[in-house]
Enzyme design. Structure first.
Site, PDB file in Angstrom:
ATOM      1  N   HIS A  80       5.969  57.098  73.347  1.00  0.00           N
ATOM      2  CA  HIS A  80       4.997  57.670  74.274  1.00  0.00           C
ATOM      3  C   HIS A  80       5.244  56.996  75.620  1.00  0.00           C
ATOM      4  O   HIS A  80       6.164  56.210  75.770  1.00  0.00           O
ATOM      5  CB  HIS A  80       3.575  57.332  73.816  1.00  0.00           C
ATOM      6  CG  HIS A  80       3.230  57.795  72.449  1.00  0.00           C
ATOM      7  ND1 HIS A  80       2.787  59.060  72.185  1.00  0.00           N
ATOM      8  CD2 HIS A  80       3.240  57.148  71.254  1.00  0.00           C
ATOM      9  CE1 HIS A  80       2.530  59.170  70.898  1.00  0.00           C
ATOM     10  NE2 HIS A  80       2.803  58.035  70.296  1.00  0.00           N
TER      11      HIS A  80
ATOM     12  N   ARG B 204       1.317  48.886  60.937  1.00  0.00           N
ATOM     13  CA  ARG B 204       1.364  49.760  62.111  1.00  0.00           C
ATOM     14  C   ARG B 204       2.278  49.156  63.148  1.00  0.00           C
ATOM     15  O   ARG B 204       2.217  47.957  63.405  1.00  0.00           O
ATOM     16  CB  ARG B 204      -0.040  49.883  62.707  1.00  0.00           C
ATOM     17  CG  ARG B 204      -0.456  51.262  62.872  1.00  0.00           C
ATOM     18  CD  ARG B 204      -1.763  51.551  63.485  1.00  0.00           C
ATOM     19  NE  ARG B 204      -1.567  52.760  64.274  1.00  0.00           N
ATOM     20  CZ  ARG B 204      -1.386  53.954  63.752  1.00  0.00           C
ATOM     21  NH1 ARG B 204      -1.407  54.138  62.455  1.00  0.00           N
ATOM     22  NH2 ARG B 204      -1.178  54.996  64.523  1.00  0.00           N
TER      23      ARG B 204
ATOM     24  N   CYS C  50       6.508  61.147  68.228  1.00  0.00           N
ATOM     25  CA  CYS C  50       5.690  60.494  67.201  1.00  0.00           C
ATOM     26  C   CYS C  50       5.231  61.462  66.111  1.00  0.00           C
ATOM     27  O   CYS C  50       6.041  61.866  65.298  1.00  0.00           O
ATOM     28  CB  CYS C  50       4.525  59.768  67.873  1.00  0.00           C
ATOM     29  SG  CYS C  50       3.897  58.412  66.897  1.00  0.00           S
TER      30      CYS C  50
HETATM   31  N1  GLN Z   1      -0.125  59.601  62.584  1.00  0.00           N
HETATM   32  C1  GLN Z   1       1.250  59.211  62.766  1.00  0.00           C
HETATM   33  C2  GLN Z   1       1.527  57.779  62.390  1.00  0.00           C
HETATM   34  O1  GLN Z   1       0.625  56.952  62.436  1.00  0.00           O
HETATM   35  C3  GLN Z   1       1.665  59.484  64.184  1.00  0.00           C
HETATM   36  C4  GLN Z   1       0.926  58.628  65.176  1.00  0.00           C
HETATM   37  C5  GLN Z   1       1.147  59.057  66.606  1.00  0.00           C
HETATM   38  O2  GLN Z   1       1.537  60.174  66.872  1.00  0.00           O
HETATM   39  N2  GLN Z   1       0.847  58.173  67.532  1.00  0.00           N
HETATM   40  O3  GLN Z   1       2.627  57.458  62.067  1.00  0.00           O
END
Ligand code: GLN
Length: 240
Positions: free
Chosen positions: A194, A128, A94
């Site tokens: 993850h 998101r 990520c």
């Molecule tokens: N901040 C990054 C995004 O929102 C990575 C998020 C994360 O590592 N969960 O894309």
């Protein structure tokens, strides 16, 4: 492997470690131990130099601000660049995945420089992406269908010098409309998964061990990790 053990370097747990990503270190230690291969794990804080004598380097996910800070420090440090040039294995999740690329989107979407260690570019998407991801992995990696949990705003495109890690079966993944999840080139591999990704996908952990050792490793019997993987796959893609 440069010595009698595999050295795992867990990069910046003080900045990059969300959704249990540290479990990736534990999984590598466990899969190596089950084969009688000793490991040593270094938890490298963000004020420390990235050593060049690691065998596997791990980066986790992170919130926007810690991600920006981690990228700045890694760029200045240069240690990870040296490790990649030496052919060491890197597994990034990520925020860590985005940092490896040429650029990524900051907290306001502003383009920020990454490390340029993987031919990808990330920006900030409209929405998101949150939920389960499933993907079918590039055949040459010899890894069965992977499963993970994603939570990111970032959208990632793969350039000509990297390949998609997997074709998305469920979820969003890279989110740039190409239907791919993650990317890899040489021994550098990044993913939005993850879960932790290596616990859910033992074959990915074994791939990293193989890269680190440079020799094939014997397969292991069915394990609790295998059961977790199946349980997650069935939850996302129920058998019809
Ligand atoms: N901040 C990054 C995004 O929102 C990575 C998020 C994360 O590592 N969960 O894309």
């Amino acid at each position: 492997m440069s010595s009698d053990h595999i050295k795992i370097v867990w990069i910046y747990p003080d900045l990059l470690s969300t959704y249990g990503d540290q479990g990736n270190t534990i999984m590598l230690e466990r899969r190596a131990a089950l084969r009688g291969i000793p490991t040593r794990t270094v938890h490298l804080r963000s004020d420390e130099h990235v050593p060049d004598d690691g065998d596997i380097y791990l980066l986790g996910g992170g919130e926007d601000r810690p991600q920006i800070l981690a990228a700045q420090r890694l760029r200045k440090d240069g240690g990870l660049h040296a490790a990649v040039q030496a052919g060491k294995a890197v597994f990034a999740v990520c925020a860590g995945y985005q940092i490896l690329g040429h650029e990524f989107g900051g907290e306001e979407g502003q383009p920020l420089p990454g490390l340029g260690l993987l031919d990808i570019r990330s920006g900030r998407g409209e929405r998101r992406a949150v939920g389960e991801v499933v993907g079918d992995v590039a055949a040459e990696l010899n890894v069965p269908r992977i499963t993970g949990f994603e939570n990111h705003q970032g959208v990632t495109s793969i350039g000509p010098n990297a390949k998609p890690l997997a074709k998305v079966v469920a979820g969003v993944g890279n989110g740039d409309g190409q239907g791919f999840e993650g990317a890899y080139a040489g021994h550098v591999l990044g993913t939005y998964m993850h879960g932790p990704a290596l616990v859910r996908n033992p074959a990915l952990a074994d791939l990293l061990l193989y890269w680190a050792l440079g020799v094939e490793i014997p397969p292991l019997d069915y394990s609790w990790a295998g059961r977790l993987r199946e349980e997650r796959l069935n939850a996302v893609l129920p058998a019809t």
